[in-house]
Structures are given as C-alpha cells and as structure tokens.
Design a protein around this motif. Structure first.
Motif, PDB file in Angstrom:
ATOM      1  N   PHE A  60      -2.524  -0.757 -10.563  1.00 13.24           N
ATOM      2  CA  PHE A  60      -2.824  -1.813  -9.100  1.00 13.24           C
ATOM      3  C   PHE A  60      -4.108  -3.198  -9.538  1.00 13.24           C
ATOM      4  CE2 PHE A  60      -2.369  -1.651  -5.200  1.00 13.24           C
ATOM      5  CZ  PHE A  60      -1.995  -0.988  -4.143  1.00 13.24           C
ATOM      6  N   LEU A  77      -1.082   4.103  -1.448  1.00 14.32           N
ATOM      7  CA  LEU A  77      -2.633   4.515  -0.934  1.00 14.32           C
ATOM      8  C   LEU A  77      -2.079   4.558   0.715  1.00 14.32           C
ATOM      9  CD1 LEU A  77      -3.838   0.904  -2.509  1.00 14.32           C
ATOM     10  CD2 LEU A  77      -4.101   3.694  -3.055  1.00 14.32           C
ATOM     11  N   ASP A  78      -1.063   4.634   0.842  1.00 18.05           N
ATOM     12  CA  ASP A  78      -1.022   4.782   3.200  1.00 18.05           C
ATOM     13  C   ASP A  78       0.027   5.172   2.700  1.00 18.05           C
ATOM     14  OD1 ASP A  78      -1.230   2.613   5.457  1.00 18.05           O
ATOM     15  OD2 ASP A  78      -1.269   4.550   5.318  1.00 18.05           O
ATOM     16  N   ARG A 127       0.140   7.644  -8.621  1.00 17.95           N
ATOM     17  CA  ARG A 127      -0.956   5.977  -8.369  1.00 17.95           C
ATOM     18  C   ARG A 127      -1.990   6.582  -9.730  1.00 17.95           C
ATOM     19  NH1 ARG A 127      -2.956   7.897  -3.598  1.00 17.95           N
ATOM     20  NH2 ARG A 127      -5.216   7.845  -4.461  1.00 17.95           N
ATOM     21  N   ARG A 128      -1.981   8.077 -10.475  1.00 17.46           N
ATOM     22  CA  ARG A 128      -2.476   7.750 -11.557  1.00 17.46           C
ATOM     23  C   ARG A 128      -1.868   7.341 -12.520  1.00 17.46           C
ATOM     24  NH1 ARG A 128      -7.138  11.790 -12.267  1.00 17.46           N
ATOM     25  NH2 ARG A 128      -7.935  12.101 -14.300  1.00 17.46           N
ATOM     26  N   GLU A 174      -1.329  14.678  -1.007  1.00 18.20           N
ATOM     27  CA  GLU A 174      -2.348  13.969  -1.395  1.00 18.20           C
ATOM     28  C   GLU A 174      -2.282  14.379  -2.628  1.00 18.20           C
ATOM     29  OE1 GLU A 174      -4.612  11.424   0.108  1.00 18.20           O
ATOM     30  OE2 GLU A 174      -5.425  11.804  -1.804  1.00 18.20           O
ATOM     31  N   GLN A 231     -16.960   7.436 -19.291  1.00 19.00           N
ATOM     32  CA  GLN A 231     -16.944   6.843 -17.995  1.00 19.00           C
ATOM     33  C   GLN A 231     -17.926   6.706 -16.654  1.00 19.00           C
ATOM     34  OE1 GLN A 231     -17.325   4.066 -20.325  1.00 19.00           O
ATOM     35  NE2 GLN A 231     -15.199   4.940 -21.584  1.00 19.00           N
ATOM     36  N   THR A 258      -1.835  10.921  -5.480  1.00 21.85           N
ATOM     37  CA  THR A 258      -3.352  10.607  -6.666  1.00 21.85           C
ATOM     38  C   THR A 258      -2.318  10.752  -7.828  1.00 21.85           C
ATOM     39  OG1 THR A 258      -4.797  11.952  -4.850  1.00 21.85           O
ATOM     40  CG2 THR A 258      -5.666  10.960  -7.576  1.00 21.85           C
ATOM     41  N   ASN A 310       1.494  -1.390  -0.405  1.00 21.12           N
ATOM     42  CA  ASN A 310      -0.096   0.119  -0.149  1.00 21.12           C
ATOM     43  C   ASN A 310       0.754   1.056   0.134  1.00 21.12           C
ATOM     44  OD1 ASN A 310      -2.364  -1.427  -0.308  1.00 21.12           O
ATOM     45  ND2 ASN A 310      -2.563  -1.454   2.425  1.00 21.12           N
ATOM     46  N   GLY A 344      -6.771   6.033  -9.092  1.00 17.39           N
ATOM     47  CA  GLY A 344      -5.853   7.394  -9.398  1.00 17.39           C
ATOM     48  C   GLY A 344      -6.756   8.562  -9.910  1.00 17.39           C
ATOM     49  N   TYR A 345      -8.067   8.314  -9.631  1.00 20.10           N
ATOM     50  CA  TYR A 345      -8.614   8.870  -9.682  1.00 20.10           C
ATOM     51  C   TYR A 345      -8.468  10.307  -8.680  1.00 20.10           C
ATOM     52  CZ  TYR A 345     -11.595   7.256 -13.461  1.00 20.10           C
ATOM     53  OH  TYR A 345     -11.940   7.418 -15.389  1.00 20.10           O
ATOM     54  N   ARG A 397      -7.284  -3.252 -17.199  1.00 19.92           N
ATOM     55  CA  ARG A 397      -7.578  -2.319 -16.086  1.00 19.92           C
ATOM     56  C   ARG A 397      -6.183  -1.838 -15.731  1.00 19.92           C
ATOM     57  NH1 ARG A 397     -10.905  -1.554 -11.593  1.00 19.92           N
ATOM     58  NH2 ARG A 397     -10.190  -2.702 -10.476  1.00 19.92           N
ATOM     59  N   ILE A 420      -7.931   8.847 -18.015  1.00 20.29           N
ATOM     60  CA  ILE A 420      -7.618   9.397 -17.348  1.00 20.29           C
ATOM     61  C   ILE A 420      -5.520   9.599 -17.800  1.00 20.29           C
ATOM     62  CG2 ILE A 420      -9.801  10.046 -16.134  1.00 20.29           C
ATOM     63  CD1 ILE A 420      -7.882   7.969 -14.159  1.00 20.29           C
ATOM     64  N   LYS A 458      -2.736   1.897 -18.801  1.00 24.14           N
ATOM     65  CA  LYS A 458      -2.511   2.876 -18.529  1.00 24.14           C
ATOM     66  C   LYS A 458      -0.776   2.907 -19.570  1.00 24.14           C
ATOM     67  CE  LYS A 458      -3.329   3.696 -14.256  1.00 24.14           C
ATOM     68  NZ  LYS A 458      -3.227   3.978 -12.760  1.00 24.14           N
ATOM     69  N   VAL A 464     -12.333   3.184 -18.273  1.00 26.72           N
ATOM     70  CA  VAL A 464     -11.972   4.054 -17.524  1.00 26.72           C
ATOM     71  C   VAL A 464     -10.626   4.467 -16.639  1.00 26.72           C
ATOM     72  CG1 VAL A 464     -12.001   4.316 -14.625  1.00 26.72           C
ATOM     73  CG2 VAL A 464     -14.456   3.558 -15.653  1.00 26.72           C
ATOM     74  N   VAL A 465      -9.780   3.857 -16.889  1.00 23.10           N
ATOM     75  CA  VAL A 465      -8.698   4.488 -16.549  1.00 23.10           C
ATOM     76  C   VAL A 465      -7.716   4.906 -17.628  1.00 23.10           C
ATOM     77  CG1 VAL A 465      -5.618   3.158 -15.797  1.00 23.10           C
ATOM     78  CG2 VAL A 465      -8.333   2.198 -14.369  1.00 23.10           C
TER      79      VAL A 465
END
Lengths: 245, 400, 773
Positions: free
Chosen positions: A101, A68-69, A95-96, A88, C403, A92, A63, C682-683, A163, A124, A167, A120-121
C-alpha cells in the motif's frame, strides 16, 4: 468502447475480479452510496490507473481491493479468494502478505529511519527483499539512515513505496501517491512505481484525479458516481518523465 | 531466531517471571522456630518448697543463779569446746557505791547514836527518879507504919513509885531499842561500804555443754542476772537440719529417705540431702497468696560434705527440691514443646523441613521436661513454644 | 477526552476525599473530646496515694493554682461473671452517695445512679456492658477487698476519664476483661476501711496556674500518705492515647493527600498540554481576531477548574461520608457519648485552593506557551517531532530488537520528563499500596516480637501488694500450673541531669525461660546479674548510653534514690521500661525477696479451673492470658485496619489506573494514525497493541520496583513520624505487601490498557488514509 485486450489480458491471469460491487455507508443520518455496482478486473503484471473526480468511489474501490473495507454487496475475488467472505483475520493476513500500500500522505513512522520503516514491513513478511534492496530500487540508498522529519516529501513517498514493495507483494495499490507533491517530485515517484512494475511485474493500481498521469498506465479505468464508466487501453505507455502537469 | 520470535519469547518469559515473583510473594514463608531434641537422660520429678536451716540441737545456756555477770568475751560464731567457761558469774553485789546514799547511811548511824545516848540519858534520869521515889517510899512506909502520915499520902507515893519504876523500865527498853536501831544503821552503812575484795572462790563459771559454736548471744554486757535467765545458744554447725513446710497433698509423696536437692542457698553448687522425718500431723497456715492451707513439716539432713556448706548458718533460707521420682536414661523432651490437643498431649515434630503434628503419650513430668512414653523417638526434633502460625505441614527452619 | 477527565476526576476525588476524611475525623474527635471534657469536668491533675484522712482535702485546696478538688476511693477488683469463665478485672471508682461526682463526671446512658441506701448497686462502663450484653438489673459478683459480693447494675455510663479504657501494660483495650464500676462512696469506703479517708484525688486548675508547680505542691502534701506522684492530663492514659491517635491522623492527613495532589497535577498537565496542542489553530485564530493572551489563558484556566470541579465536589462528598464511617470506627473504641461531626470551613477552602493551585501550577507552563505564540506561527502545522536513536540501540542491542520495540524505546526517550513523571506517578500508586500493607505488617511484627518471641508464658498473675517470693512454690503446686517464674514491678523515676522519665523497673529471674529481652537483631540478651537494662528509646530520651550511671528514684516503699549503671539496651516496640535481675532489684530496694506477680505455664485443659481458683485467691489481683491479648488486639483493630486498607487499595487503583489510562489515551490519540497505517500494512491488532501498550507496560514494570523503593521510604518516614514513647513502629514490610502492591498496580494498569486496546481494535482504517498528520 472497444475492449481490446492488453498483453496482460492475453495471458488472462486475473488478479482481481470485481462484480457488481456496492458500498453504502452512513454519515450521520445520510446514506452515502459510494459504489453502485462496479465491475472490473486487474490482470497480473499490469499497471492500471483509476481515474475519477472526488466522490466517484475510486478510493472506496481501492480500499475494498486492499482489504481495508468490506463490500455491502457484490463479489470481489483475489485470485481464488473471495474477499467478501473473508473475516477480519483473513483480511489482515491478506494485506500482510499480498498487498503493498502507498498512501497519499506517506504515513511513515516518524520514530523510525527510512531503512527501519521498510524493515517494519519486511520483518513480518514471509519472503521479503532486504530493506536495502528495496530502498535501492527507489534510489534512496544514501538516505537510508535518515528520519522522515529529515526527508523531503518526495523522498518520504519513495520510502513508502520501498516499504510497500519490500514484502514482494502480489499487488501494489497506490492512493493518490503524488497528490501531496509538486510535479517534479511527483515524476520521480511515478518513475519509481513504473520501474517496480516493470522489473518486478507487480500488478499495480494507482488512484488519481490527475488526468495527465493516466498516460503511463496500461489501462485507465474511469469511475463516476460509484460505477465504472469506461475503461481505456493505452496502446503506448508514456514514461513518467514525459508527463506534465 | 529472528527478532520477532525473540521478542515474543522475551515478553512471554518476562511476564511469566513477574507472575511467578508475585505468586512467590504470596506464598507462606518458612516459619522460624526453635527446635529442641527428644533425648535420653536423667529425669527427676521434684516438689519444691522453701526450707530453712535449723540447728538440730540448740543448747541454751542460762544463769544457774542470781548474780553479777561479767562482760562476755565471746562473739556469735566463735567456736567453743565442751567444758569451756562461757560466762563468769560473781555473787550479787550491793547497790552502787553511791556517795549520797552512803552519807545518808552515815547520818543514820549518827542519828541512831545520838538517839541511843538520849535514850541512855533518859534511862539514867528515869533510874534516878525511880531510885529517889523508892527511897521516899521506904521512908514513907516506915512513917506510915508508925502512923505519922496519912494513908492517902502513902498511897500517893506508892503510885508515884510505880510510875517511876514503869518509866525506868520503859526507858530501859527504849535504850535497847535505840541500841538495836544503831546496830541496824551500822549494818546499813555496811552496804555502802568500800568495795570489798571478792575472793576468787566466790565466782561461778558457766561452761559449755558441748563442742560447737556460739549461735546467739542474749546478754553481752556485764550486769546482774536473775536465776534461769538465758545467756547464749550453743550449737554445732555440723548439726544443721533443713525444715520445710510442705503442702499436705505433696507431703504424702515424700517419705523418710527421699532424696533432696538444696538450691539457692547462697553459693552456686547445689547440696544434697535426705529426708529424715515427715511429721504425721499437719497444721493450718495462711499461704503467701492469702489462702488457708494444710501444711506438714518435713525435716531433712544434709548429706553433702560439710566443707561445702560450712558457710550455712542457722535460720538460713534455701530452696528444697524433694525428688519424688527419678529415673536414668529416660526418654524425655522439653515441656515447652507440648500442647493440648483435645484431651491428649501433642507436639510438632520436624520432618523434612515441615512441622508435623503428633500425639504423644507423656509419663512423668516436671516443670521443664516430660517423659515420653510413645509418639516420639530419640533424636527427633520438636518445636518449642509453637505459636498460632504453625500448623501441620507448615514449612519450618531453625531460627539462627 | 471524557475518559481522561474521568480518570483525573477519580484522582482528584481521592486526594480531596482523604484530606477531608482525615482532617474532619480529627477535628470531630478533638471537638467532641473538648466538649465532653468540658461538659463533664474532666480533671487537670490526678494523684493516687495509699490513704489519707478526709481532712487533708483542705490543705490540698489551699494549694495555689487549684480551682476544685475532689477526693475519692478507687480500687482494683476481680469480677466473677457467671457464664464467662475468664479472668475479669475492673477499676472501681467511688461517687458521692446518691449524687454525681463533681469532677470526672459520668454520663449516664441508661439507668440511674446507685441508690444511696443500698451498697450493692453499681454503674458500669458502656463498653463493658456491651461486651457482656449486660442490661439494667443484671447481676455479677465482685471480689471487693477480699469479699465476694453480688452487685446489681443500676446504670450504664461513660466518663471523660475513660474515653479509652485500657490496662496500663496492655496493648489494646479489652472490653470483655476490663471495665469500670462506679459505686457509692460509703459502701466502697467501708469495704476498704476508708471511712473518712481517701486514696485518690482529682483536681482542676486555675487558668493561669503552672502545672509543674501545682504537681510538686501536691506531692509535698500527699507525699507522706504514700502518694504515687501527681500527674497531669497528658500522662493520663486515656487522654494520652487519644492524643497519640490525633497525631497519627494528622500525619496521615499530610502524606496521603499530597501524593494525590502531585499525581493529579501531573495528569492535568499532560492532558492540558495535549488539548492545547490540538487546539493550536483555534487559539491562533482567536488571537488573530484580537483576543489577548490573558483571555486565552483565562479560558483554559476555566477549563482546568471545570475538570477538577467534579473531582472536588465528589471528593468533598466522599470525604464527609468516609469521615463519618471513620468516626464510627473510632467511636467503637473511644467512648464518647456522641460524636459531633465537624467539618471546618477552612478544610473545604484548603481542599479547593490546593487542588486548583496545583492544577494551575501543573498547567501554567503549557497555558503560557500557547497564549504566547504569535498567531501566524500557531496556525502553521506543528513541526514534526524530532526522534533520536534510543539508548538501547546505542549500546549495541539495536540489531536484536524489532522495529516496534524501537518505536517504543524512541518514543519513551523523546519526552523523557513525561516518561519519568509517568513512572513516578505509577510508582506512587505502588508506594501507597505498600504503605497500607505496611501498617498491618508493622503491627504483625510488633505483636510477634512483643507477645510471641519475648513472652512464652500462658498467663500471668499479679498481686495486690508486694508478696513473698515463697508464693512461687504455692503457685507451682496448684493443679494445672506446670511452671512458675516470678517478677517484680516497681514504679520509678529515672533521672539523668535535667532529664527524667517516670516508668517502671521490671525485676526478672535470671535465666528466665518465659521472658526474653531482645536486641535489634532479635537475639536474646542475657540479664546482667547487677545493673540496669533500658529500652533503647528510653535511653534516647534520657540521653544515656551503656556504661553510664543513672539515678533511680523509687516511687514505692522507702522512696529511696539510688544510682545504677546502665549495662545494655534492649529493643522494644511497646512502652519504655527498665529491667533488672530480681534479686538485685530487691537488694537495691532493701526489701527481702519480694514479687509483684508471676508468669505461669499452664495446662490448657485446666485453665478454667485455674481462673476460678485465682478469683478466690485473696492476694491475686488479676490474671492475664497472653493469647487473649493477641486475639483481642486484632479483634479491636480489625475494623479500623480493614477500612484503612480498603481505602488505600482503592486510592492506589485510582492512581495507577489514572496515570496509565491517561498516558494510554494520549499516546493513542497521538499515534492512532501511525498505528492505523501499520494495520493497513498488515499488522494485526495484537501487534499494534504491542506498540501502544508495550510502552505503557514497560513504564509500569519499571515503576513497580521504583514504587517499592518509594514505598519503603514512605514507610520509613511513617515509622519515624509515628514513634513515641508509647510505641515504636518497626520498619518491616512483608513480601505479601510487595506482591499485593505489584498486583494491584498491574491489574489496574491492565484494565486501563484493555480499555485502550478496545479502542485500538476499532480503529477506522479508512480514515487514516485521508488525513494529514
């Protein structure tokens, strides 16, 4: 334990550098020391398995690696970015664009089809592959327009993998990807992961408590009680098909 | 453009639209107003008062003597010429040919006749009595002179003779009286006599003093008249004048020669007139509102062509508008646009779709319009009856 | 769960509070009125006449059905109050010398009855005293029968006859310019040459008497004394207006609480079904252990009752509190000596019953489903939700949306009923706001039409008796008067077959510039030179149409009956009247050119002088300034309208907040896992907010125009329900009301959205990885 260098180590491109990582959190009145000073590195292109019993801190480590952590103390460097000092928004963003993951329980969006779940991924991402390509990589081209409710567990997990890699991430982190699957399906999933690691060269870290899986990775990092207890190198990697559990 | 961008734009755009719509809902709307123009034209300031028509000259024809009037054929409104006989008068007739009265009168004659005869008889009796006593007296006096009777006896006869003579005389008088009574009774009977034939030469004709028409009839049916009793009014309809009782404070603004307009007299077209006289003396009157006021009588003549007001009669009511000031080509605006601003007058002028407050200077004004001295130009539009919703800068539009 | 229960509580509280408030206020007013009438002997019948000898009272008392009768002398007078240079009128009523009246008693608040030895003492009505800050001992002048007389205030009182004191043709009471005076009979009679005579009778009837028969009998007796027609309580203006008010309260008490009940039932349904679904396993376990369906059902039913209990209790409390406030607001206008606050037990019972019942009705289905399931099935995880491609995508726009947008669309379509009801719930909030704004809009419009578009005069004067039209010239010549138009008002009875109605005919000048009659489109209607025009509502009551002949009985003068042709109808919101050309009316009544009053355009700077002048003018009975009517109306109504608007806004906020918040919370708990997953992928926080709140925003945005339509229908119903022959309510809603409604809904929805967003922002990402669905 000899620290032999793998191919990846030879090229010495470090993706993750973890130093003295501790993580303590509170559960009611109890303090839980999940990590007590872990040290490790992840090299570009390699596949690593984090092995350990429940409570050993492997999930916590993943994580934190995944942004995430946050660490209680210590150092976590991704390439040249110090994750422990990231806020933060930065996490983000990290991760994006940088991390893929895969969850134990797939965590797909139930109202979207397989293709859309990947989209969805890709929507972005800066430089994604097309959802179709990603699904092809995991062998789900015929099931692209099905909803998760219409897919089996293994198929769902493969969608999740598609998914994650769609990316084109630098790093692929998988938390017990086969934990909810039977061995047959699990092998299919592992095969997908192996293929991606091989074809795309994405550095991959997989958490499992299943020792049998450990054979397919480049290295195996053992965790116990919040620290890295040992690191093994697999001279020869088994293919997922050769694994039994 | 990619979907994400599109979505962001759409969300932003939509939100903006909603906000704008909500703001629009709160914005003050254009107010509906009635616009009237500032224009040039004739302008009159008038004083209005109720007026009544009256015959200038009213001739009351009355009876020249006592008599018996024949039924009048004329009706009110009939035209008469000067000299035309209006009323025919007969001499006073006796009382009615009442049979009972006549019979009574006749009885009276008979009674008088009988009384006369009785009186004559009485007289004859008295005469013969007197004659007898006279003869007796003659004899007695001869006898007395010869001394054959006593003085006493002689005097008795003398007295008797006197008495009878007196009776005779009185009975003679009674006869005369009875005769006179009979004459009286006879004359009385004459009154109840049979209708006589009145000769034409006994009639009296009352004729019209002027050309004109009958305005009023006092007596229509036949009957007896006293002297001086009014019979009818004759007047010339062309001779109508208008009388109005004007407040003294207004009367000072009216003078001889002031033009007048007559309205609401019955037909649509207004009549014109001219003031002839403003009486110098006022009088007190309680107004319709119950207030004591000083009023002055103003008399005006009608100047319109007579054909137009042929229908007017005497004592008709109308509205007199005395024009105490008039002007031509006067810049004016409807009074409904004016309102007070402090001690000034102001209007809301329409400028480019907005109401703009302007102080104006007003000159003459009548009930409906006011003369513009300054503050507005010809052709400008102003708001009639501006209400509280209108302020300086309010957006306006003409009500459909 | 806490937040949701709170939201539901607010809604239930609103519903119960409005219900209790309206009904208790109505009950209180009704009870107070009945008590006041009874304690002070309010008459059952009234008749006014010109003049009759006192001995006639015996004949009246002999009429069958009459219990008590009392004569009195009444008059209309002008007042001259120093320091207040505006026209003031008063109604003077005689009271027995040194004693209290038998009927239509007076409640002395301060001071005492007039001294019988004095002729200049008066008791005045309380509202009037308060408006002028009068106290015992203060003085003012009254023009009594033409004589200026200084009066001393000896008492301040109230009477059931004047609970609402209003001039007949006015739109609202005017406490400053119209009051009631009570004087000793002797003094009043002397002034009006009424010694041994009377011009007004008030009567009470035997319980079994028939009103119409008694009224007819009275008319027969007083007819030749110039009787103006006997009438009963329901035509007495104070009683009538109060009854209308009750009707309004009753209507409101039905409509608004219903909205809340519906919304709260809906919300409860959603919350309970969600709760029960998440507790499936526990339920299954209980059933496995042997608990029956009934027990499970009862358990959850108790939960439902508990949830609404808070709302009920606070709602009743609030309802009582607001009821008191509303009562006070009414008391300022309707003058009772005291207001007895009544809360009938049935109201509380009804509130409880209806709330519980609707809550049960809303949740029954869910309870039943949960209780019915066999345990084994219940213990299995709930099958995953079935999704379908949404309509938007079906029509081809699929490629154009992201989406997340698809997630929103498909989610909305998966549970169409819930989506639909949510939209309805929010649109009801919007509709409630529109209804509250509608009251003000309707009133503004009514005033605009009746007092601004239809009338242009500055002031009008009325005369005591019929006056010659010549008075117009005299008025014209008063300094400060710029333009004069005359009018005549004749009380009449319109008769068409078995239908009749008592009102007036107003004779107006042709080509009037000050008074306009308008049709439904606010276009001017020209007065016909002969024939009658009627208010459209009156034509409806009498069932006549233009072209028909109508019988008119004149209740004045010759008492003739004539037939007139109805030529056209006019649209009016206040009152019902007939209109005719003035000369035509005078001809019809065989009177010369007579008028009852005149409309004046005046110079504002000379207005005060004019008031003083008119006080001194014997024939003028009263002066009314048009602008005062308008300001006065708003002043009197202001507090009430403000209160009502405040309540309605609050309610609308509660509803829209409640619905949106509930939906948001439930959506949140249903989808927090997916949303957390997206966060991991990543959102950003904003992006996942879009998914959750986007759906809510969409529902809100759709609900607003739907709310406009619902609100419009609601207003249409209100306009219909509140119409009477006293006034009609125009269906007009300003754009400001629409904007305000949309704004309130958006703001309250935004607030609840923000609260949920706050939760979203603090999602524990780590948790989500560990749990199964």
């Amino acid at each position: 334990m000899t620290k032999k260098k793998t191919r990846a180590e030879d090229t010495a491109k470090i993706v993750f550098h973890v130093e003295d990582l501790t993580k303590t959190y509170h559960m009611g009145e109890v303090q839980v020391h999940a990590l007590r000073g872990a040290n490790m590195e992840l090299y570009e292109g390699e596949m690593v398995i984090l092995l350990g019993p429940s409570g050993s801190g492997k999930s916590t480590l993943l994580n934190i690696l995944g942004g995430l952590d946050t660490a209680t103390s210590g150092l976590v460097v991704y390439r040249d970015k110090d994750l422990t000092k990231a806020n933060e928004q930065e996490l983000t963003e990290y991760r994006r664009f940088h991390v893929g993951f895969v969850f134990q329980f797939y965590n797909l969006i139930s109202s979207l089809t397989a293709r859309e779940n990947v989209a969805v991924v890709t929507e972005i991402s800066k430089n994604p592959m097309s959802p179709d390509d990603a699904l092809e990589l995991v062998g789900l081209t015929e099931r692209m327009d099905h909803f998760p409710a219409q897919l089996s567990g293994g198929e769902q997990q493969r969608v999740a993998i598609a998914r994650a890699i769609s990316k084109n991430p630098q790093v692929l982190l998988c938390d017990e990807p086969t934990g909810a699957l039977d061995s047959e399906t699990g092998i299919v999933v592992l095969e997908a992961l192996e293929r991606i690691n091989r074809e795309l060269g994405t550095a991959t870290a997989i958490i499992t408590h299943n020792v049998d899986i450990a054979g397919m990775s480049d290295r195996v990092i053992h965790l116990s009680n919040g620290v890295i207890s040992e690191v093994n190198i697999n001279k020869t990697k088994k293919s997922p098909g050769e694994l039994h559990w | 453009m990619d979907n994400l961008m599109r979505r962001k734009l759409m969300v932003a755009g939509f939100s903006l639209l909603v906000i704008l719509l909500i703001i629009y809902g709160f914005l003050p709307k254009r107010q509906d107003v009635d616009l009237v123009s500032v224009h040039r034209g004739d302008f009159q300031v008038t004083i209005e008062e109720e007026g009544r028509t009256r015959l200038k000259q009213r001739y009351t024809v009355s009876s020249p003597s006592a008599g018996y009037m024949r039924r009048v054929d004329l009706k009110v409104g009939d035209a008469v010429k000067k000299g035309q006989p209006l009323v025919v008068l007969e001499p006073l007739r006796s009382q009615a040919l009442d049979p009972r009265s006549r019979a009574q009168a006749q009885l009276g004659v008979s009674a008088a006749q009988a009384a006369l005869e009785a009186a004559v008889e009485k007289e004859r009796a008295a005469a013969s009595d007197a004659e007898y006593v006279e003869k007796r007296l003659e004899r007695m006096s001869t006898l007395f002179s010869k001394g054959y009777i006593a003085k006493d006896q002689f005097e008795q006869t003398e007295t008797e003779a006197k008495k009878t003579r007196a009776y005779h005389l009185s009975s003679k008088a009674a006869v005369n009286m009875a005769r006179a009574d009979l004459e009286k009774a006879k004359t009385n009977l004459l009154n109840y006599g049979v209708p006589q034939n009145i000769g034409e030469h006994n009639l009296i004709y009352v004729s019209s003093p002027v050309n004109g028409s009958v305005f009023r009839l006092y007596r229509e049916s036949e009957g007896s008249l006293n002297v001086g009793e009014p019979l009818m009014d004759i007047g010339n309809q062309k001779d109508l004048e208008i009388r109005a009782e004007v407040l003294s404070s207004d009367a000072v603004k009216i003078k001889a020669g002031t033009r007048v307009l007559f309205k609401r007299w019955g037909l649509d077209e207004n009549l014109t007139g001219v003031v002839r006289v403003v009486e110098p003396a006022g009088f007190t009157k309680i107004s319709s509102l119950g207030v004591e006021e000083q009023r002055v009588l103003v008399i005006a003549d009608i100047t319109s062509e007579q054909e137009k007001w042929q229908a007017l009669g005497d004592g008709y009511r109308l509205e007199a508008h005395f024009i105490i000031w008039e002007g031509k080509n006067i810049l004016q605006l409807p009074a409904s646009a004016l309102f007070r601003s402090g001690s000034d007058w102001a209007v809301f002028a329409a400028e480019k779709g907005k109401a703009r407050r302007r102080i104006v200077e007003i000159g003459h004004r009548n009930g409906l319009a006011a003369e513009v001295i300054s503050g507005l130009m010809e052709g400008e539009k102003v708001i009639a009856y501006p209400d509280d919703a209108i302020n300086d800068g309010t957006r306006i539009k003409q009500r459909k | 769960m806490k937040g949701q229960v709170f939201a539901i509580t607010l809604v239930v509280m609103s519903g119960v509070a409005t219900f209790v408030m309206f009904i208790s206020t109505m009950d209180s007013l009704e009870y107070t009125r009945t008590k006041f009438y009874r304690d002070y002997n309010f008459a059952d019948a009234f008749v006014h006449l010109r003049r009759a000898p006192e001995s006639l009272i015996e004949k009246i008392k002999d009429i069958e059905g009459i219990r008590q009768a009392e004569t009195r002398v009444v008059a209309q007078v002008k007042l001259d109050i120093s320091g207040f240079n505006e026209p003031v009128n008063a109604r003077v009523i005689s009271i027995p010398d040194g004693g209290k009246p038998l009927l239509n008693g007076i409640y002395i608040r301060k001071g005492s009855l007039p001294d019988p030895a004095k002729d200049n003492e008066v008791v005045i009505s309380e509202n009037f005293a308060q408006a002028h800050n009068f106290n015992i001992g203060d003085q003012f002048a009254a023009i009594i029968s033409g004589k200026w007389k200084k009066m001393t205030i000896c008492g301040i009182a109230l009477s059931p006859e004047f609970v609402l004191l209003m001039k007949p043709e006015a739109m609202s009471p005017d406490f400053k310019r119209y009051g009631v005076l009570w004087m000793n009979r002797k003094a009043l009679s002397e002034a009006y040459n009424m010694d041994g005579a009377f011009n007004s009778v008030v009567l009470t009837l035997q319980p079994q008497a028939r009103l119409s028969d008694v009224l007819r009998a009275i008319d027969n007796v007083v007819g030749k004394y110039g009787g103006f027609g006997a009438y009963g309580r329901k035509d007495q203006i104070s009683h009538r207006l109060l009854s209308e008010e009750f009707k309004q309260l009753k209507t409101s008490s039905k409509i608004f609480p219903s909205i809340f009940i519906f919304v709260s039932a809906f919300l409860l349904n959603v919350v309970m079904s969600r709760t029960i679904n998440t507790q499936r396993e526990q339920i299954a376990a209980l059933k496995a252990f042997g608990y029956g369906n009934y027990d499970i059902g009862v358990h959850y039913a108790k939960l439902v009752v508990l949830i609404i209990a808070a709302g009920l209790i606070s709602g009743i409390g609030c309802g009582i509190w607001f009821g008191h406030i509303l009562g006070d607001i009414y008391m300022a206008v309707y003058r009772f000596p005291y207001l007895v606050y009544i809360l009938k037990p049935w109201v509380i019972i009804a509130a409880v019953f209806v709330s519980v019942f609707s809550a049960m009705a809303g949740t029954l289905h869910t309870l039943w489903r949960a209780a019915k399931q066999p345990p084994a099935e219940a213990m299995r995880p709930e099958p995953p939700a079935q999704y379908k491609v949404s309509l938007i995508e079906k029509i081809g726009l699929g490629k154009k949306i992201t989406q997340p947008s698809k997630i929103i669309m498909r989610n909305m379509e998966r549970k169409p009923i819930r989506t639909f009801l949510s939209i309805i719930g929010i649109s009801l909030a919007c509709g409630t706001m529109i209804a509250s704004g509608f009251f003000k809009d309707a009133v503004d419009y009514m005033i605009k039409v009746q007092f601004v578009l239809s009338q242009k005069e500055d002031m009008s004067v009325s005369f005591f008796d019929l006056t010659s039209r010549r008075a117009a010239y005299e008025l014209q010549q008063i300094d400060g008067v710029q333009y004069v138009e005359t009018y005549r008002i004749v009380p009449v009875k319109f008769i068409n077959g078995h239908r009749s109605y008592k009102t007036v005919i107003k004779g107006m000048e042709p080509d009037s510039r000050l008074q306009f009659l308008l049709d439904t489109n606010l276009n001017k209607v020209t007065l016909p030179s002969s024939g009658l025009m009627l208010t459209d509502h009156l034509a409806k009551i009498l069932k006549v149409r233009p072209g028909d002949k109508l019988t008119v009985e004149f209740l004045e003068g010759s008492r003739a009956t004539r037939e007139v042709t109805v030529v056209a109808l006019v649209k009016q919101y206040l009152g019902v009247t007939g209109y005719m050309d003035l000369s035509s009316l005078n001809r019809l009544m065989n009177t010369g050119d007579s008028i009852s009053g005149a409309y004046l355009v005046t110079d504002k700077n000379k207005q005060e002088k004019l008031f003083l002048e008119f006080i001194k003018t014997p024939r003028v009975s009263g002066t009314v300034v048009r602008a005062n009517e308008i300001t006065n109306f708003y002043e009197i109504q202001a507090k009430g309208m403000l209160f009502f608007t405040f309540i309605a806004t609050l309610m609308a906020c509660f509803i829209s907040f409640g619905v949106v918040y509930n939906n948001a919370r439930i959506a949140f708990s249903e989808r927090s896992r997916e949303l957390s997953s997206l966060r991991v992928l990543g959102y950003t926080r904003g992006e996942i907010s879009y998914i959750l709140l986007g759906e809510l925003a969409l529902i809100t945005f759709i609900a607003i125009p739907v709310g406009f339509v619902l609100g419009y229908w609601l207003c249409a119903y209100l306009a219909y329900a509140l119409a009477s022959d006293l006034f009609r309510v125009p269906l007009t809603i300003s754009s400001k009301t629409f904007s305000m409604a949309a704004l309130v809904v958006l703001v309250s929805a935004s607030v609840s959205g923000l609260i949920v967003r706050h939760k979203l922002d603090h999602l524990d990402l780590v948790e989500v990885l560990k749990t199964r669905e």
